[in-house]
Scaffold this active site. Structure first.
Site, mmCIF file in Angstrom:
data_model
loop_
_atom_site.group_PDB
_atom_site.id
_atom_site.type_symbol
_atom_site.label_atom_id
_atom_site.label_comp_id
_atom_site.label_asym_id
_atom_site.label_seq_id
_atom_site.Cartn_x
_atom_site.Cartn_y
_atom_site.Cartn_z
ATOM 1 N N THR A 6 71.420 48.375 14.396
ATOM 2 C CA THR A 6 71.574 47.801 13.070
ATOM 3 C C THR A 6 70.458 48.323 12.181
ATOM 4 O OG1 THR A 6 71.934 45.714 11.879
ATOM 5 C CG2 THR A 6 70.277 45.683 13.624
ATOM 6 N N LYS A 13 70.515 52.967 11.705
ATOM 7 C CA LYS A 13 71.851 53.513 11.968
ATOM 8 C C LYS A 13 71.951 55.014 11.708
ATOM 9 C CE LYS A 13 74.643 49.344 11.384
ATOM 10 N NZ LYS A 13 75.792 48.741 10.682
ATOM 11 N N ALA A 22 76.730 50.472 -2.261
ATOM 12 C CA ALA A 22 76.847 51.861 -1.812
ATOM 13 C C ALA A 22 75.809 52.176 -0.748
ATOM 14 C CB ALA A 22 76.704 52.812 -3.004
ATOM 15 N N THR A 27 73.554 51.231 -9.308
ATOM 16 C CA THR A 27 73.102 52.598 -9.531
ATOM 17 C C THR A 27 74.290 53.535 -9.323
ATOM 18 O OG1 THR A 27 70.908 52.003 -8.685
ATOM 19 C CG2 THR A 27 71.408 54.352 -8.872
ATOM 20 N N ARG A 83 74.196 56.498 -6.774
ATOM 21 C CA ARG A 83 74.397 56.194 -5.343
ATOM 22 C C ARG A 83 75.878 56.053 -5.030
ATOM 23 N NH1 ARG A 83 70.791 51.986 -2.272
ATOM 24 N NH2 ARG A 83 71.692 53.236 -0.597
#
Length: 274
Positions: free
Chosen positions: A69, A73, A136, A160, A163
């Site tokens: 996690t 990742k 995102a 943003t 992103r």
């Protein structure tokens, strides 16, 4: 009952922080129900170097496999020798399996999301339909890839825009970055992949639009509660967590999880009612 001997298989979850993870509850309940000689424990590497060391321990035969996690990742994906198509499409991994000194990466986050939708919103059709992904970041990446793989037209909405555009470019196909209220026109599903409640007027969604929150603490988040108050069908993050745990268990321990629904155990642990 589970039993621990010198032949025990060791699995776990790596993240930082990881102390609040529910994965050990899920996997150890399944281990006990299946009577496996195994254990599933948490690992909290302090930094990227610490995660490197954990993977090295797996290569050395000390671990059967781990779930991964935040914030590891993408690092997990980069360290693997081989990766599934799902992991490659998202550029991240939530499973590393260790076999004979080699590391295989996979991602079941998207599978967990689709299973949660099938369980809690069974009439939802995705193929050819517009869905909105709020956020995102890493949580959105695997989810958006899975939704696109199921045929949905995914609209990424993020504060943003750069992103959102970067994620859309990475995933390609039917994934696009969108801004403003137009993003929600005709949406059949809205997924919150942010760690906070999004600023969204739910009254502008069409009746029947499914609202999902990937957060599961609390299970009924303010976003989920607001959607229910607006009369919209909802899907919670706990269903997604359980959905991704099944294939994780199979990958790490080599068998399918037993027929034990961990949701009541998790609800009781969290002190909630549903």
């Amino acid at each position: 009952m589970s039993r621990i001997t010198g032949a025990a298989r060791v699995g776990g979850i790596a993240g930082n922080p990881v102390v609040h993870s529910l994965s050990p509850l899920i996997h150890n309940a399944w281990i006990a129900a299946a009577g496996l000689d195994a254990v599933y424990v948490p690992f909290a590497p302090v930094d990227a170097a610490g995660f490197d060391s954990l993977v090295a321990a797996g290569r050395a035969g000390l671990l059967a496999g781990i779930n991964v996690t935040a914030p590891f990742k993408e690092q997990a994906f980069a360290l693997a020798d081989t990766a599934s198509e799902t992991a490659r499409s998202s550029g991240s991994a939530n499973i590393l399996v260790f076999r004979q000194g080699r590391v295989a990466a996979d991602s079941t986050d998207g599978e967990g999301l689709l299973q949660a939708l099938a369980e809690q919103a069974p009439t939802l059709a995705l193929s050819g339909e517009p869905v909105v992904m709020l956020g995102a970041g890493g949580a959105a990446r695997a989810a958006a890839a899975a939704l696109a793989g199921a045929g949905a037209r995914v609209r990424i909405v993020n504060r943003t825009r750069a992103r959102a555009e970067a994620l859309a470019t990475d995933l390609g196909g039917t994934v696009e970055a969108t801004q403003g209220e137009i993003a929600f026109d005709g949406a059949r599903l809205v997924v919150n992949a942010l760690s906070v409640r999004p600023e969204l007027d739910l009254a502008r969604l069409e009746p029947g639009t499914v609202v999902m929150d990937m957060t599961y603490r609390p299970v009924v988040t303010p976003f989920i509660q607001a959607a229910r108050n607006a009369g919209l069908p909802t899907v919670d993050g706990l269903a997604m967590l359980i959905g991704q745990a099944g294939p994780s268990f199979r990958a790490i321990f080599g068998i399918a999880p037993p027929l034990l629904d961990p949701r009541p155990l998790l609800i009781a642990h969290l002190g909630e009612t549903g």
